[in-house]
Design a protein around this motif. Structure first.
Motif, PDB file in Angstrom:
ATOM      1  N   TRP A 581       0.845  -1.188   0.000  1.00  0.00           N
ATOM      2  CA  TRP A 581       0.000   0.000   0.000  1.00  0.00           C
ATOM      3  C   TRP A 581       0.882   1.240   0.000  1.00  0.00           C
ATOM      4  O   TRP A 581       1.843   1.343   0.765  1.00  0.00           O
ATOM      5  CB  TRP A 581      -0.902  -0.012   1.231  1.00  0.00           C
ATOM      6  N   GLY A 582       0.575   2.162  -0.868  1.00  0.00           N
ATOM      7  CA  GLY A 582       1.436   3.322  -1.054  1.00  0.00           C
ATOM      8  C   GLY A 582       2.473   3.097  -2.132  1.00  0.00           C
ATOM      9  O   GLY A 582       3.252   4.007  -2.457  1.00  0.00           O
ATOM     10  N   VAL A 583       2.487   1.899  -2.705  1.00  0.00           N
ATOM     11  CA  VAL A 583       3.399   1.577  -3.806  1.00  0.00           C
ATOM     12  C   VAL A 583       2.578   1.179  -5.032  1.00  0.00           C
ATOM     13  O   VAL A 583       2.532   1.900  -6.026  1.00  0.00           O
ATOM     14  CB  VAL A 583       4.390   0.457  -3.419  1.00  0.00           C
ATOM     15  N   VAL A 584       1.901   0.026  -4.951  1.00  0.00           N
ATOM     16  CA  VAL A 584       1.152  -0.476  -6.110  1.00  0.00           C
ATOM     17  C   VAL A 584       0.014   0.457  -6.491  1.00  0.00           C
ATOM     18  O   VAL A 584      -0.197   0.741  -7.683  1.00  0.00           O
ATOM     19  CB  VAL A 584       0.624  -1.895  -5.818  1.00  0.00           C
ATOM     20  N   ASP A 588      -0.069   2.262 -10.093  1.00  0.00           N
ATOM     21  CA  ASP A 588      -1.133   1.965 -11.052  1.00  0.00           C
ATOM     22  C   ASP A 588      -1.884   3.220 -11.466  1.00  0.00           C
ATOM     23  O   ASP A 588      -2.238   3.394 -12.643  1.00  0.00           O
ATOM     24  CB  ASP A 588      -2.093   0.938 -10.457  1.00  0.00           C
ATOM     25  N   CYS A 589      -2.154   4.101 -10.504  1.00  0.00           N
ATOM     26  CA  CYS A 589      -2.814   5.360 -10.857  1.00  0.00           C
ATOM     27  C   CYS A 589      -1.933   6.190 -11.781  1.00  0.00           C
ATOM     28  O   CYS A 589      -2.415   6.773 -12.770  1.00  0.00           O
ATOM     29  CB  CYS A 589      -3.156   6.148  -9.590  1.00  0.00           C
ATOM     30  N   ALA A 590      -0.651   6.241 -11.467  1.00  0.00           N
ATOM     31  CA  ALA A 590       0.282   6.994 -12.311  1.00  0.00           C
ATOM     32  C   ALA A 590       0.388   6.376 -13.702  1.00  0.00           C
ATOM     33  O   ALA A 590       0.506   7.098 -14.706  1.00  0.00           O
ATOM     34  CB  ALA A 590       1.651   7.056 -11.650  1.00  0.00           C
ATOM     35  N   VAL A 621       0.104  10.310  -1.058  1.00  0.00           N
ATOM     36  CA  VAL A 621       1.386   9.646  -1.323  1.00  0.00           C
ATOM     37  C   VAL A 621       1.856   9.963  -2.738  1.00  0.00           C
ATOM     38  O   VAL A 621       3.059  10.108  -2.991  1.00  0.00           O
ATOM     39  CB  VAL A 621       1.269   8.130  -1.104  1.00  0.00           C
ATOM     40  N   SER A 622       0.922  10.088  -3.671  1.00  0.00           N
ATOM     41  CA  SER A 622       1.295  10.411  -5.048  1.00  0.00           C
ATOM     42  C   SER A 622       1.983  11.764  -5.134  1.00  0.00           C
ATOM     43  O   SER A 622       2.888  11.965  -5.956  1.00  0.00           O
ATOM     44  CB  SER A 622       0.053  10.395  -5.945  1.00  0.00           C
ATOM     45  N   VAL A 661       0.774  -2.994   4.844  1.00  0.00           N
ATOM     46  CA  VAL A 661       2.139  -2.459   4.942  1.00  0.00           C
ATOM     47  C   VAL A 661       3.095  -3.483   5.536  1.00  0.00           C
ATOM     48  O   VAL A 661       4.237  -3.628   5.095  1.00  0.00           O
ATOM     49  CB  VAL A 661       2.159  -1.168   5.799  1.00  0.00           C
ATOM     50  N   GLY A 662       2.643  -4.207   6.552  1.00  0.00           N
ATOM     51  CA  GLY A 662       3.467  -5.154   7.289  1.00  0.00           C
ATOM     52  C   GLY A 662       3.325  -4.877   8.775  1.00  0.00           C
ATOM     53  O   GLY A 662       2.859  -3.810   9.178  1.00  0.00           O
ATOM     54  N   PRO A 663       3.708  -5.818   9.624  1.00  0.00           N
ATOM     55  CA  PRO A 663       3.621  -5.589  11.069  1.00  0.00           C
ATOM     56  C   PRO A 663       4.477  -4.396  11.486  1.00  0.00           C
ATOM     57  O   PRO A 663       5.657  -4.320  11.144  1.00  0.00           O
ATOM     58  CB  PRO A 663       4.134  -6.895  11.673  1.00  0.00           C
ATOM     59  N   LEU A 664       3.892  -3.482  12.236  1.00  0.00           N
ATOM     60  CA  LEU A 664       4.588  -2.260  12.630  1.00  0.00           C
ATOM     61  C   LEU A 664       5.863  -2.566  13.394  1.00  0.00           C
ATOM     62  O   LEU A 664       6.898  -1.920  13.183  1.00  0.00           O
ATOM     63  CB  LEU A 664       3.660  -1.376  13.472  1.00  0.00           C
ATOM     64  N   ALA A 665       5.834  -3.556  14.289  1.00  0.00           N
ATOM     65  CA  ALA A 665       7.015  -3.878  15.091  1.00  0.00           C
ATOM     66  C   ALA A 665       8.154  -4.415  14.241  1.00  0.00           C
ATOM     67  O   ALA A 665       9.326  -4.277  14.614  1.00  0.00           O
ATOM     68  CB  ALA A 665       6.644  -4.894  16.172  1.00  0.00           C
TER      69      ALA A 665
END
Length: 764
Positions: A581-584, A588-590, A621-622, A661-665
């Motif tokens: 999230w914040g990448v794909v 894709d929008c871009a 983010v964009s 995103v993944g586990p924050l820790a």
């Protein structure tokens, strides 16, 4: 034809018209022979009322202002009402949004509370009420806050007495289950009343990650006994569960006696073939209303006009099975039951070994165990296809299928877009309802051969539609779309697939600028706004949206992007966003924006991005990670991942970032690297930030921290905060202000001259 620059075309679609058409009917249901649903009232402070359609076709708003029929369970809510017909009128129970109490309205009386208030945290909340008059109770999902934090909460199934004894006494509410599972849906009772089924899931899973089906026995004293998992798991998403009545001796007889229902659906399709041929000839042989759109909309007006001339908006999909080989077999021709075809739930076990024991009734559910949400009965697939028969369970009580008494099943299904079909579970044959609709919402109700749904198309807003499963004819029965302006001003969408990074497919709906009497100078390319939908586990429906028309009718194109992570295209497509999230989504929008510029559809120097909620995150983010856009509109966004994941949002999504995103820790640096609040200094273009001050999902504090990071920088921006608005705008005056501000942003950045729009003041 008048020649005017893009963005300066005069349009009759103003912000007030768009606001008046905001929202849609939801939560349809039968009360006797009547059809009821909830409906938006944007001009009445955004409340939702309950509409009753009488047998003569007249509609009545049952509850006047300030009653607001809306649940806040999970914050996104759920089915908020239930009713049964009595001799002197219907008995109604509903959730009132303001205090979240459950109310009862008896014939001739005013609503009275059934549940108590609670001052602790978010209080007591209710969803999916199920009226059981023989027990004198209403069974519901109860969400009970136990402390001040949004995650201090327990959820369970509960029984509320109808006599009002629990109105001031929490102890009078009977708990049907414990709270061992973090989330659950309302109970579905088997037709024989002996069993209940519901869904559960736990943190950190979201319901599209993994859910489980629980089945329990309903004892004579009204308790739930022997609850056990019978389907699903941590990596299998079951979106809905229900029951189908079955005869004890002959599993085929339930449908043999009513085989004419499927034949009726098909014969209506065949009988209306001439109407479809007219549509095809106008639209270059396109497959149904969806394919009319795919052709860049060139045949949309005439196709829809042809359909409307039939009087009930009916049309047959061109890909409906036509040959006699596709017709259902007779009982004599059908192969006998075999050992590998389960005959009843008594014969089945879950892969874990747990049996299902409900001898008279059969369990139906939608599972994505193959990678697509498909329909199963007693664990056997009924119509395996690479398309979706379910979706993201953002709200409790969503329904993508509903079993009919004759053994058939009404289903909402599709890939990208959706259709309403009638499925024969014994043959797997699926026949779609005739009509121009390209989107059916996840709400269904059935009674006899009647199927009620909510549907829309690129030419109509959401309407309440009824399908006669015996004849196959569908028509609008409530909330009928009314054209506030001449439909020639509506946009003409194109269904497009673009190439993203590494050649991956990116799905989108492209709405070029469109005006019946205006065109731009030949050398000019139009500005475009990329729309990123919320969720992010959601998608953009192919329907008439007057907010889109507000821009396209003025000469500004819109591209709605179903970026990787969207629903409607299978689990693999949905999971492209896992830890990305914040990448794909941004890539894709871009990719869509760049492709439109490369092909000469859009002006590369006049591209913008717009999104709300998770789409607001993508827009923000964009701006911090790309140089594609000249400006952005950011609506009630996620801006601070760390704050959002550390108690800064509601319970349902509090662990959502672990999959996104993944586990924050484990990956704290990833959270900081992607958060717009940490990189506000990278923003170099103007933006508009819109926020509701009562938003508990994306709280306004995130906006304040984000804007504080911009202090001292010479980046023009405007920040509009709206009192009385939460997550998503519901009030007409808010929508008007937000749309006009957004248009003013584009006008100032792109050098447009839209007439009659207040100038947005920027802060630097």
């Amino acid at each position: 034809m008048q020649i005017l620059p893009y963005g300066s075309w005069p349009s009759p679609i103003d912000a007030r018209l768009a606001a008046a058409h905001d929202g849609r009917p939801e939560y349809v249901g039968f009360v006797g022979d009547e059809v009821w649903w909830t409906a938006p009232r944007p001009t009445e402070e955004g409340r939702r009322t309950l509409v009753r359609r009488h047998p003569d076709g007249t509609e009545e708003s049952l509850l006047p202002a300030p009653w607001n029929v809306r649940s806040r369970v999970h914050e996104y809510g759920g089915h908020p009402w239930a009713a049964v017909p009595l001799r002197d009128g219907p008995l109604l129970v509903f959730v009132h949004h303001t205090d979240q109490r459950l109310y009862v309205r008896r014939p001739g009386d005013q609503p009275r509370p059934l549940t108590p208030r609670s001052a602790l945290g978010g209080g007591l909340r209710w969803a999916e009420p199920l009226l059981l008059l023989d027990r004198g109770e209403v069974w519901c999902v109860l969400e009970e806050f136990t402390g001040p934090a949004p995650t201090d909460v327990r959820r369970l199934l509960a029984a509320v007495p109808l006599d009002g004894s629990a109105a001031d006494d929490r102890g009078a509410v009977r708990e049907l289950t414990d709270d061992r599972h973090r989330f659950l849906t309302g109970p579905r009772l088997s037709p024989d009343g002996r069993h209940a089924a519901w869904l559960v899931w736990d943190h950190p899973r979201m319901p599209w990650d993994g859910t489980e089906v629980i089945v329990a026995e309903v004892t004579p004293d009204g308790t739930l006994a022997g609850a056990r998992v019978v389907a699903g798991g941590p990596e299998e998403s079951i979106a809905q569960v229900d029951w189908q009545r079955s005869t004890a001796d002959d599993p085929w007889s339930a449908v043999d006696g009513d085989r004419s229902a499927v034949d009726g659906v098909r014969s209506t399709a065949d009988g209306d073939r001439s109407a479809v041929d007219g549509v095809r000839s106008t639209a270059d042989g396109m497959r149904s209303a969806v394919d009319d759109v795919r052709s860049a909309g060139s045949g949309m007006h005439s196709a829809v006009d042809d359909l409307r001339s039939t009087g009930d908006r009916t049309q047959s999909p061109a890909d409906r099975p036509q040959s006699t080989a596709d017709r259902p077999q007779s009982a004599a021709d059908r192969p006998p039951p075999t050992a590998d075809r389960p005959q009843s739930t008594a014969d089945l076990t879950h892969p874990s070994g747990d049996p299902i024991r409900s001898p008279g009734d059969r369990l139906l559910y939608v599972s994505d165990r193959t990678g697509w949400w498909n329909l199963y009965r007693d664990h056997a697939p009924l119509c395996p296809r690479e398309e979706e028969f379910g979706g993201a369970l953002w709200k409790l009580g969503l329904r993508w299928f509903a079993p009919l008494d004759n053994g058939l099943v009404a289903v909402v299904h599709g890939r990208g877009t959706t259709a309403l079909g009638v499925l024969d579970p014994e043959t797997g044959e699926l026949v779609d309802a005739a009509g121009p609709w390209t989107e059916f919402a996840s709400t269904l109700a059935v009674r006899g051969d009647r199927v009620v749904a909510v549907a829309a198309s690129p030419r109509t807003g959401y309407e309440v539609v009824e399908l006669d499963a015996r004849t196959g004819r569908a028509h609008v029965i409530g909330g009928a779309h009314e054209d506030g302006v001449d439909p020639v001003y509506y946009p003409e969408p194109q269904i497009r697939t673009f190439a993203g990074p590494d050649g991956r497919e990116v799905h989108a709906h492209v709405y070029p600028p469109h005006h019946p009497a205006c065109a731009a100078p030949g050398h000019e390319l139009p500005p475009y706004v990329v729309w990123a939908h919320g969720g992010p586990t959601d998608r953009a429906p192919l329907v008439l949206d007057l907010e889109i028309a507000y821009f396209t009718s003025r000469g500004i194109g819109v591209a709605e992007v179903d970026y990787g992570g969207s629903t409607g295209y299978g689990r693999e497509y949905r999971e492209r966003l896992r830890e990305q999230w914040g990448v794909v989504d941004v890539e894709d929008c871009a990719a869509v924006a760049r492709a439109l510029a490369d092909e000469g559809t859009a002006d590369r120097a006049r591209l913008a991005i717009r999104g709300g909620s998770a789409g607001g995150w993508t827009a923000a983010v964009s701006l911090t990670g790309t140089e594609v856009y000249a400006c952005a509109t950011i609506r009630y966004p996620v801006l601070d991942l760390v704050g959002w994941a550390a108690g800064g949002t509601h319970d349902l999504e509090s662990r959502y970032p672990e999959s996104l995103v993944g586990p924050l820790a484990e990956v704290p640096a990833r959270y900081a690297e992607r958060s717009p609040v940490e990189h506000a200094e990278r923003i170099t273009v103007p933006f508009l930030l819109l926020q509701g001050l009562e938003d508990v999902i994306c709280p306004p504090e995130q906006c304040e921290r984000f804007l504080a990071r911009l202090a001292g920088r010479r980046v023009p921006y405007a920040h509009l905060a709206f009192e009385g608005e939460g997550h998503g705008f519901r009030r007409a005056e808010t929508t008007v202000r937000a749309l006009e501000a957004e248009l003013s942003l584009y006008a100032q950045v792109f050098g447009l001259r839209p007439p009659g729009i207040p100038t947005l003041e920027f802060t630097q």
